[in-house]
Write a protein that holds these residues in place. Structure first.
Motif, PDB file in Angstrom:
ATOM      1  N   ALA A 131      89.809 119.081  78.281  1.00 51.63           N
ATOM      2  CA  ALA A 131      90.000 120.065  79.364  1.00 51.63           C
ATOM      3  C   ALA A 131      90.464 119.395  80.652  1.00 51.63           C
ATOM      4  CB  ALA A 131      88.709 120.833  79.608  1.00 51.63           C
ATOM      5  N   GLU A 132      90.203 118.097  80.767  1.00 52.29           N
ATOM      6  CA  GLU A 132      90.696 117.345  81.924  1.00 52.29           C
ATOM      7  C   GLU A 132      91.829 116.420  81.550  1.00 52.29           C
ATOM      8  OE1 GLU A 132      86.479 116.164  83.336  1.00 52.29           O
ATOM      9  OE2 GLU A 132      87.881 115.438  84.874  1.00 52.29           O
ATOM     10  N   GLY A 133      92.286 116.526  80.301  1.00 53.97           N
ATOM     11  CA  GLY A 133      93.374 115.658  79.859  1.00 53.97           C
ATOM     12  C   GLY A 133      92.961 114.228  79.596  1.00 53.97           C
ATOM     13  N   VAL A 134      91.659 113.994  79.397  1.00 56.71           N
ATOM     14  CA  VAL A 134      91.215 112.631  79.105  1.00 56.71           C
ATOM     15  C   VAL A 134      91.274 112.423  77.590  1.00 56.71           C
ATOM     16  CG1 VAL A 134      89.412 110.914  79.408  1.00 56.71           C
ATOM     17  CG2 VAL A 134      89.593 112.825  81.025  1.00 56.71           C
ATOM     18  N   PRO A 135      92.104 111.486  77.124  1.00 51.86           N
ATOM     19  CA  PRO A 135      92.277 111.332  75.675  1.00 51.86           C
ATOM     20  C   PRO A 135      91.125 110.559  75.053  1.00 51.86           C
ATOM     21  CG  PRO A 135      93.568 109.677  76.826  1.00 51.86           C
ATOM     22  CD  PRO A 135      92.841 110.468  77.891  1.00 51.86           C
ATOM     23  N   ALA A 136      90.679 111.001  73.879  1.00 49.94           N
ATOM     24  CA  ALA A 136      89.621 110.256  73.193  1.00 49.94           C
ATOM     25  C   ALA A 136      89.532 110.714  71.752  1.00 49.94           C
ATOM     26  CB  ALA A 136      88.282 110.494  73.890  1.00 49.94           C
ATOM     27  N   HIS A 137      88.948 109.835  70.921  1.00 42.00           N
ATOM     28  CA  HIS A 137      88.598 110.209  69.556  1.00 42.00           C
ATOM     29  C   HIS A 137      87.089 110.203  69.444  1.00 42.00           C
ATOM     30  CE1 HIS A 137      92.729 109.773  68.368  1.00 42.00           C
ATOM     31  NE2 HIS A 137      92.761 108.554  68.873  1.00 42.00           N
ATOM     32  N   ALA A 138      86.579 111.036  68.553  1.00 44.32           N
ATOM     33  CA  ALA A 138      85.124 111.157  68.427  1.00 44.32           C
ATOM     34  C   ALA A 138      84.457 109.815  68.163  1.00 44.32           C
ATOM     35  CB  ALA A 138      84.770 112.161  67.338  1.00 44.32           C
ATOM     36  N   ASP A 139      85.132 108.925  67.422  1.00 37.73           N
ATOM     37  CA  ASP A 139      84.443 107.673  67.102  1.00 37.73           C
ATOM     38  C   ASP A 139      84.403 106.666  68.258  1.00 37.73           C
ATOM     39  OD1 ASP A 139      86.985 105.834  66.323  1.00 37.73           O
ATOM     40  OD2 ASP A 139      87.168 107.844  65.456  1.00 37.73           O
ATOM     41  N   GLU A 140      85.155 106.970  69.350  1.00 40.56           N
ATOM     42  CA  GLU A 140      85.011 106.087  70.531  1.00 40.56           C
ATOM     43  C   GLU A 140      83.767 106.440  71.332  1.00 40.56           C
ATOM     44  OE1 GLU A 140      89.368 107.176  71.822  1.00 40.56           O
ATOM     45  OE2 GLU A 140      88.485 105.792  73.283  1.00 40.56           O
ATOM     46  N   LEU A 141      83.213 107.634  71.091  1.00 44.24           N
ATOM     47  CA  LEU A 141      82.132 108.120  71.940  1.00 44.24           C
ATOM     48  C   LEU A 141      80.765 107.641  71.472  1.00 44.24           C
ATOM     49  CD1 LEU A 141      84.355 109.914  73.101  1.00 44.24           C
ATOM     50  CD2 LEU A 141      82.803 111.862  72.902  1.00 44.24           C
ATOM     51  N   VAL A 142      79.891 107.417  72.444  1.00 43.24           N
ATOM     52  CA  VAL A 142      78.482 107.190  72.166  1.00 43.24           C
ATOM     53  C   VAL A 142      77.726 108.197  73.024  1.00 43.24           C
ATOM     54  CG1 VAL A 142      76.554 105.554  72.239  1.00 43.24           C
ATOM     55  CG2 VAL A 142      78.891 104.716  71.848  1.00 43.24           C
ATOM     56  N   VAL A 143      76.904 109.010  72.393  1.00 37.61           N
ATOM     57  CA  VAL A 143      76.110 109.985  73.146  1.00 37.61           C
ATOM     58  C   VAL A 143      74.928 109.245  73.787  1.00 37.61           C
ATOM     59  CG1 VAL A 143      74.724 112.083  73.008  1.00 37.61           C
ATOM     60  CG2 VAL A 143      76.745 111.826  71.547  1.00 37.61           C
ATOM     61  N   THR A 144      74.724 109.475  75.064  1.00 35.60           N
ATOM     62  CA  THR A 144      73.663 108.758  75.787  1.00 35.60           C
ATOM     63  C   THR A 144      72.696 109.749  76.442  1.00 35.60           C
ATOM     64  OG1 THR A 144      75.104 108.673  77.734  1.00 35.60           O
ATOM     65  CG2 THR A 144      75.088 106.735  76.284  1.00 35.60           C
ATOM     66  N   VAL A 145      71.598 109.227  76.906  1.00 37.58           N
ATOM     67  CA  VAL A 145      70.610 110.065  77.590  1.00 37.58           C
ATOM     68  C   VAL A 145      71.063 110.191  79.047  1.00 37.58           C
ATOM     69  CG1 VAL A 145      68.186 110.285  78.234  1.00 37.58           C
ATOM     70  CG2 VAL A 145      68.803 109.254  76.042  1.00 37.58           C
TER      71      VAL A 145
END
Lengths: 312, 418
Positions: free
Chosen positions: B91-105
């Protein structure tokens, strides 16, 4: 005997957190002794809460004006509730440092020479022009403090007269008047008085710098020695000063005197606190511990004093 | 007898030794009192959420996915949520793939994990001056040496960076990363301009710097405008951090980071050492909420609330602030950064402000080097517009009174004694 006790803690000053820590520690101690304890804040619902609960006794663990200057004490008198610590008059006298100091000096205590100036004096009477003279009179090394208030808030050490105006301005954030005092170099000690009897003096040695807010309330930031490592006659003189001050304001139950012993062994009395802190890093409990009185026992003693007095 | 109030003191690791009680932290105990109009905490307007929908979402999560929701999960976080967060980033045009992400607290954990991953004692992090207090906290807890680059209305003054880098190189210091909050920064309320983003990336290339881009407020521009992220401009060099705290709610404690694979792997190992895994319950609530709710509409609702509150604050400052007081003009986010005229000191004034029943955070909280005494942060996100006006009036009264008192005590506005 299990009592119903209301511990008053909190309030609406920068000392609120300290007060809550004291209050929590006291609440736990009194519960451990088998009492039914409710903690109450100093806010608009206080009277309602006290009317609803009608405790046997109110334990004061408040810091900051409303709790220490006689305001809450006066209200509790109206409500007819016994409470710990000095009464309205003693509290209001000690809360105002210049007035307290005047009384201690009159009673024969050594108190550092000082000058008191109010905001009004500056706003309306041109007091700014007198500051250079104050430095001339009291010396280069000065302590500037708000005339009321604790926890070392608003205190500045000044060793250059040019710094004096800024220090005064800073102190005015905390009180309507400022106390400018000759700085005494030496050993800082605190002597608490419990029911008229002095407890062992606690020597205060901050690890770094001055005994400021961080040094007071960070565990381990300050080392304490009790009894203070001073000759017996000096300790005697300090105890006498502390009890003299306690009597001079007409205190009862408990108070804590802050003193500095100079290199000649003379104890100089700085102030009397009529609602001393009861946190894990506070001086009254440390003094009591040195006298073999554990924290629970100290709290129980204060409760007993409040009720005995009521019976008188 | 010697009495130690902290009998464990000889045992602590060096990184803990500096941590002390502070007057600023004592502030927060008091600022919550209802008598005080608090501009102190950055609390989102959670009342603008549809609580009925959230209740249904939470119930459905337990009912339909209870076995997963109540169980341990993987350290990287649920794939389902990571995929949903990629959409949020899009929605902000920030490119990413799900596997680059780490969900944090929360985004806070992401900042702490990054600090833990990269910082040895004494390593330098370059940050804006002022910068987010939580960023300083995360980096200081790993003994970093935080250096500030001044800001203006276009964000970090990037043209001052080369000189700082040279100075640090000459002193033999290692710069591990540049930490920036480029959109509607907490606390300064300004954004890094596009031109400066490009400049920053170019400098990062030239000096081989890593960038940590912390973006909690990118979707909270009052007009919904976005700028290209640093991550979009240079994916390999940027570690991206964001959070659901302001676009959904802070209570779920869901944030995330996006990093290149080798870094991501290290961060997952570090987070497993910290807390094993993020809460499946929270993650599923967020994922489900993003799926069933028109969340972009919710964000628009938030923008309206914050715009109205910002206008109330800016209007009240405009009409009430004494001469010499200046402030930033936020176009999004939660904050106004106020600069006071000499000789006012925001740390010294705090007690007086509280006595007048208004709270703010003194500027020193946002610098690692003691600066900020002339500034303070006002947060408009939580009080109602009416309360904001009352609070600003109280603050202006305090400032005006202090200016008069300063004149009376110091002699002149510039502090010269007569």
């Amino acid at each position: 005997m299990s009592l119903s006790i209301a511990v008053l803690a909190g309030g609406i000053s920068l000392e609120r957190e300290v007060s809550l820590r004291s209050g929590n520690r006291v609440t736990n101690a009194l519960r451990d002794r088998g009492h039914r304890v409710a903690m109450m804040d100093l806010d608009g619902s206080l009277v309602e809460s006290l009317d609803a609960g009608v405790p046997d006794v109110v334990f004061l663990a408040v810091h900051g004006a409303a709790g220490e200057d006689g305001t809450v004490q006066s209200m509790l008198e109206v409500l007819g509730l016994p409470y710990t610590g000095p009464d309205v008059l003693a509290s209001s006298l000690a809360w105002n440092k210049p007035i307290g100091q005047g009384l201690y000096r009159r009673a024969g205590c050594r108190v550092p020479p000082s000058v008191t100036l109010s905001q009004q004096a500056f706003r309306e009477l041109g007091a700014a022009r007198t500051l250079a003279r104050v430095a001339d009179e009291l010396g280069r090394d000065l302590v500037v403090k708000p005339a009321t208030g604790g926890s070392s808030l608003g205190i500045a050490m000044v060793s250059d007269p040019a710094e004096l105006p800024r220090a005064v301005l800073g102190a005015f954030s905390y009180a309507d008047a400022v106390l400018i005092e000759r700085r005494i170099e030496g050993t800082e000690i605190a002597v608490s008085v419990l029911d008229g009897e002095p407890l062992p003096a606690v020597e205060i040695a901050p690890r770094d710098g001055d005994y400021d807010f961080a040094a007071r309330y960070t565990a381990g930031a300050t080392t304490f020695h009790a009894p203070a490592r001073l000759p017996d006659d000096v300790l005697e003189a300090a105890s006498t000063a502390a009890t003299t001050a306690y009597e001079a304001v007409g205190a009862r139950h408990v108070s804590r005197a802050d003193l500095i012993v100079d290199e000649d062994g003379t104890p100089w009395l700085l102030e009397l606190d009529t609602c001393p802190g009861l946190t894990e890093t506070s001086l009254l409990p440390l003094g009591a511990e040195a006298a073999g009185i554990g924290f629970d026992a100290l709290c129980q003693r204060l409760v007993d004093l409040a009720l005995n007095h009521e019976r008188d | 007898m010697r009495l130690d109030t902290d009998p464990y003191i000889a045992r602590y690791a060096t990184r803990v030794r500096g941590m002390a009680a502070s007057e600023i932290r004592a502030l927060f105990a008091v600022a919550a009192r209802p008598e005080i109009v608090s501009f102190a905490g950055g609390m989102p307007a959670v009342e603008a959420l549809d609580h009925t929908v959230i209740e249904e979402v939470a119930a459905r999560v337990i009912r339909d996915h209870g076995a997963v929701a109540l169980q341990y999960g993987g350290g990287q976080g649920l794939l389902q949520l990571r995929e949903a967060l990629v959409e949020v980033m899009a929605a902000e045009g920030v490119p990413a793939h799900a596997d680059e992400l780490v969900v944090t607290v929360g985004g806070q954990q992401a900042l702490e994990l990054i600090a833990k991953c990269f910082l040895d004692r004494g390593d330098v992090v370059i940050a804006e001056g002022p910068t987010y207090v939580g960023g300083i906290g995360a980096m200081s807890s790993h003994e970093a040496d935080v250096r500030h680059v001044p800001m203006d209305e276009h964000g970090m003054q990037v043209d001052l960076l080369p000189a700082l880098l040279d100075q640090l190189a000459a002193a033999g210091k290692t710069v591990k990363y540049v930490y920036t909050v480029p959109n509607h920064q907490n606390p300064a309320g300004v954004s890094l301009s596009l031109e400066r983003r490009r400049q920053l990336i170019a400098l990062a290339e030239e000096h081989d710097l890593l960038i940590v881009e912390d973006n909690p407020y990118g979707l909270l521009d009052f007009e919904g405008r976005t700028l290209p992220s640093l991550k979009e401009l240079d994916p390999a060099r940027v570690l991206y951090v964001s959070t659901m705290s302001k676009t959904f709610a802070p209570g779920v404690r869901v944030g995330w980071l996006a990093a290149p694979a080798p870094v991501r792997e290290k961060l997952v190992l570090l987070r497993e050492a910290a807390d094993l895994c993020p809460s499946n319950l929270s993650q599923l609530v967020v994922a489900e909420w993003l799926r069933v709710v028109d969340w972009e509409q919710q964000v628009k609702r938030f923008r309206e609330v914050y715009r109205e509150r910002a206008e109330a604050m800016l209007g009240a400052l405009e009409s009430g602030a004494p001469e010499g007081v200046t402030w930033t003009q936020p176009t999004g986010g939660f904050y106004v950064w106020v600069t006071l005229p000499a000789p006012l000191d925001s740390s010294e004034l705090l007690a007086k402000a509280l006595a007048h029943r208004v709270a703010y955070v003194p500027g020193t909280g946002f610098f690692a080097d003691g600066s900020g005494r002339r500034q303070l942060r006002l947060c408009y996100s939580f009080p109602t517009p009416a309360r904001i006006v009352v609070g600003v009036e109280r603050l202006c009264d305090v400032l005006r009174d202090e200016l008069d008192l300063s004149q009376a005590v110091l002699g002149t506005a510039t502090g010269e004694t007569p």
